[in-house]
Structure formats: structure tokens, C-alpha cells
Motif scaffolding. Structure first.
Motif: not given
Length: 227
Positions: A22-36, A38-44
Motif C-alpha cells: 500500500e502507498l498514499i498517492l498525491p491528489p490526481g494520481w492513479v494506479r494502473i494495474p499491469l498484470r490484469e 490494464t486496458k480497462e483501467a487506462l480507459e476509465k
């Protein structure tokens, strides 16, 4: 004949390796999973916000800008996955009308050390590796020894001269910071947290330094997760 009493040993405590982090992200940053996913996260999380473009991009060039950004992000995600990437982190929205050119990747490292090698020995070996124009510092992350490497990366001028013009325009010198740390209670496994930014075009500027400090602060919130 009686047998002597034997001292009872306390039950062995089972050590469980973490299931994630776990980690705390700055405002406006997002996490894109790379193992599964990925395409859906990039789009959303990213592509759906691409109606906004930097203020200095002419309106007639907005569509090309969005297409170029989309291709670059998809390419970055594929490359990160091939290199053992677990997650890609990106700023999704502009701040103050400015798009931050920065990202970091959490990845598994193919160090391949045996269980008998203490993490401190691995870190010492990595710290001794030559980093042209860079530095290596031993630090603590999540209460364990780790290594922080800080260096500059510049495009290969020979290869760049023969690259397409679009590639030449996006190939900028970058400031890179990498943390290398062992996975808790899982001997032989390591991860890296890799940050990269061209900053404001000057990798030694105050603005670029602020982005590096922001990344260091994010790594300071890193914790292993056992759920």
C-alpha cells in the motif's frame, strides 16, 4: 521407571509473506494495474479525461495530442509489464493548467539471489555498482534496509538522429530515481519502485527537484499489505 520431564517448546510462529503493498498517492494520481485489467483501467482512469489538453496546445492540434498521448501511455504500460511491472502510476489530470510529465512503476526484480544471502549484502553489492552521473544511498523503506539510486538519463544521439521526428520531439533527458527493496518475509524476492520525469525540460531545475521530493514522500508511505 519414570521418564524425565521434557521442556515444552513454544509453538512455531508461522511467518506469512505479504500479499501486496500500500502507498498514499498525491491528489490526481492513479494506479494502473499491469498484470490484469490494464486496458480497462487506462480507459476509465486516463483516457476518459483526455478532453483536457495543455493550454499551449492549439485547438487544431488537440486531437493529434490526445492520440499521441494515448499511444505513448499504452506503449509505456506494455513495456513496464514486459519488465516485470506490477503497477504503473500516473498523474491523470492537469494541475493549474499544467500536465505533469512524470510516472513511477512498481516492479518485481530478477535479482535471483539465494535465500542464504542477507538483504544487506545484496544492497551493498548494488550500491557498489557504477552509476554514471548518479548516486546510490542506503535507506530504510517500511522499516527495512533498501537502496535509493538517483541518476540522469539522456537520449542516445546516434539512435535519435535516425528516429522519426515525433519520437525525437518526445525523447527528452529525464531525472530518474529508483528504490530497490526486499519483499518482507519472502527471502530471495525483491521489488523496485522506479520514478521518471523530464520535469519542466530542465532536469536540474527547482521544479524537477520538487517532483523528485514528491516521489520520495510517496515512497515514505510504502507499507506491506497482508490482507
Amino acid at each position: 521407571m519414570s521418564t524425565p520431564d521434557t521442556e515444552q517448546q513454544p509453538p512455531a510462529v508461522e511467518v506469512t509473506a505479504p500479499r501486496g503493498y500500500e502507498l498514499i498517492l498525491p491528489p490526481g494520481w492513479v494506479r494502473i494495474p499491469l498484470r490484469e485489467g490494464t486496458k480497462e483501467a487506462l480507459e476509465k482512469l486516463l483516457f476518459s479525461h483526455m478532453g483536457q489538453v495543455p493550454e499551449d496546445i492549439p485547438r487544431d492540434d488537440a486531437m493529434r495530442f490526445r492520440l499521441d498521448m494515448r499511444r505513448q501511455l499504452e506503449k509505456q504500460a506494455r513495456a513496464a509489464r514486459r519488465n516485470g511491472g506490477l503497477d504503473l502510476y500516473l498523474p491523470a489530470l492537469p494541475r493549474g493548467g499544467i500536465f505533469l510529465m512524470a510516472s513511477f512503476i512498481v516492479a518485481e526484480m530478477p535479482i535471483g539471489q539465494t535465500h542464504a544471502v542477507p538483504p544487506q549484502a545484496v544492497i551493498a553489492q548494488l550500491a557498489d555498482e557504477d552509476i554514471p552521473g548518479g548516486t546510490a544511498t542506503r535507506v530504510d523503506v517500511a522499516g527495512a534496509p533498501a537502496l535509493r539510486r538517483d541518476y540522469r538519463s539522456t537520449p542516445d544521439e546516434g539512435k535519435l538522429s535516425s528516429a522519426p521526428e515525433a519520437v525525437q520531439q518526445t525523447a527528452l533527458p529525464t531525472r530518474r530515481v529508483e528504490y530497490v527493496l526486499p519483499v518482507a518475509d519472502d527471502p530471495g524476492r525483491w521489488i523496485s519502485i522506479n520514478f521518471s520525469t523530464p520535469g519542466d525540460g530542465d532536469i536540474d531545475s527547482e521544479f524537477t527537484g520538487v517532483l523528485v521530493e514528491l516521489f520520495d514522500a510517496v515512497v515514505g508511505t510504502f507499507r506491506w499489505s497482508y490482507e
